[in-house]
Design a protein around this motif. Structure first.
Motif, PDB file in Angstrom:
ATOM      1  N   ASP A  53     -21.909  -5.576  -6.611  1.00 50.75           N
ATOM      2  CA  ASP A  53     -21.440  -6.111  -7.895  1.00 50.75           C
ATOM      3  C   ASP A  53     -19.924  -6.280  -7.901  1.00 50.75           C
ATOM      4  OD1 ASP A  53     -23.854  -3.982  -9.451  1.00 50.75           O
ATOM      5  OD2 ASP A  53     -23.995  -6.165  -9.192  1.00 50.75           O
ATOM      6  N   THR A  54     -19.268  -5.809  -6.857  1.00 46.92           N
ATOM      7  CA  THR A  54     -17.816  -5.951  -6.773  1.00 46.92           C
ATOM      8  C   THR A  54     -17.426  -7.418  -6.756  1.00 46.92           C
ATOM      9  OG1 THR A  54     -17.544  -3.848  -5.597  1.00 46.92           O
ATOM     10  CG2 THR A  54     -15.799  -5.497  -5.332  1.00 46.92           C
ATOM     11  N   ALA A  55     -16.532  -7.790  -7.669  1.00 49.12           N
ATOM     12  CA  ALA A  55     -16.125  -9.187  -7.801  1.00 49.12           C
ATOM     13  C   ALA A  55     -15.065  -9.289  -8.898  1.00 49.12           C
ATOM     14  CB  ALA A  55     -17.311 -10.074  -8.162  1.00 49.12           C
ATOM     15  N   ILE A  56     -14.496 -10.465  -9.004  1.00 51.79           N
ATOM     16  CA  ILE A  56     -13.704 -10.786 -10.196  1.00 51.79           C
ATOM     17  C   ILE A  56     -14.673 -11.382 -11.200  1.00 51.79           C
ATOM     18  CG2 ILE A  56     -11.829 -12.137 -11.155  1.00 51.79           C
ATOM     19  CD1 ILE A  56     -10.503 -12.073  -8.412  1.00 51.79           C
ATOM     20  N   TYR A  57     -14.684 -10.844 -12.388  1.00 54.58           N
ATOM     21  CA  TYR A  57     -15.577 -11.300 -13.446  1.00 54.58           C
ATOM     22  C   TYR A  57     -14.790 -12.174 -14.426  1.00 54.58           C
ATOM     23  CZ  TYR A  57     -19.348  -8.314 -11.862  1.00 54.58           C
ATOM     24  OH  TYR A  57     -20.355  -7.746 -11.110  1.00 54.58           O
ATOM     25  N   TYR A  58     -15.334 -13.341 -14.690  1.00 52.31           N
ATOM     26  CA  TYR A  58     -14.681 -14.316 -15.565  1.00 52.31           C
ATOM     27  C   TYR A  58     -15.507 -14.523 -16.826  1.00 52.31           C
ATOM     28  CZ  TYR A  58     -11.962 -15.597 -11.424  1.00 52.31           C
ATOM     29  OH  TYR A  58     -11.152 -15.578 -10.328  1.00 52.31           O
ATOM     30  N   CYS A  59     -14.836 -14.482 -17.944  1.00 54.97           N
ATOM     31  CA  CYS A  59     -15.476 -14.839 -19.208  1.00 54.97           C
ATOM     32  C   CYS A  59     -15.488 -16.356 -19.340  1.00 54.97           C
ATOM     33  CB  CYS A  59     -14.710 -14.216 -20.364  1.00 54.97           C
ATOM     34  SG  CYS A  59     -15.424 -14.569 -21.989  1.00 54.97           S
ATOM     35  N   ASN A  60     -16.598 -16.859 -19.837  1.00 54.37           N
ATOM     36  CA  ASN A  60     -16.754 -18.299 -20.035  1.00 54.37           C
ATOM     37  C   ASN A  60     -17.258 -18.560 -21.442  1.00 54.37           C
ATOM     38  OD1 ASN A  60     -19.190 -20.532 -19.905  1.00 54.37           O
ATOM     39  ND2 ASN A  60     -17.336 -21.230 -18.880  1.00 54.37           N
ATOM     40  N   ALA A  61     -16.779 -19.637 -22.022  1.00 53.08           N
ATOM     41  CA  ALA A  61     -17.259 -20.035 -23.340  1.00 53.08           C
ATOM     42  C   ALA A  61     -17.394 -21.550 -23.381  1.00 53.08           C
ATOM     43  CB  ALA A  61     -16.309 -19.555 -24.430  1.00 53.08           C
TER      44      ALA A  61
END
Length: 123
Positions: free
Chosen positions: A89-97
């Motif tokens: 699950d290691t990653a950069i997580y990006y919020c999207n809208a």
């Protein structure tokens, strides 16, 4: 201009939990779809989970049963509760809208992205 700000990333041990939050500003409109994507080096950004303004949620198979997405109480906010975290699950997580408009029968989608927050799962 719509801006998304993420919070809650960090370092956690395998099996642990993290909660990501995202808040949108700069718009008076409700954002129709909000969600989370993630990306690791040299791979394409992938969908993790999305949720509509009506509360319909969709998850990628690898996180089903472990992650929960929910719209926040405040307008245009979204949270991602991540349990039983794994090293993958290691990653950069990006919020999207996404804001969706209909004009003379044509559908228009306006996507927005946050800058990303690092999630690292490691012992």
């Amino acid at each position: 201009q719509v801006q998304l700000v993420e919070s809650g990333g960090g370092l956690v041990q395998p099996g642990g939990s993290l909660r990501l939050s995202c808040a949108a500003s700069g718009t008076i409109f409700s954002l129709d779809i909000m969600g989370w994507y993630r990306q690791v080096p040299e791979k394409q950004r992938e969908l993790v989970a999305i949720i509509t303004s009506d509360g319909l949620a969709n998850y990628t198979d690898s996180v089903k049963g472990r992650f929960t997405i929910a719209r926040g109480r405040a307008k245009n906010t979204v949270d991602l509760q991540m349990n039983s975290l794994k090293p993958e699950d290691t990653a950069i997580y990006y919020c999207n809208a996404v804001r969706i408009t209909i004009n003379e029968g044509a559908r228009y989608e306006y996507p927005y992205w946050g800058p990303g927050t690092q999630v690292t799962v490691s012992s």
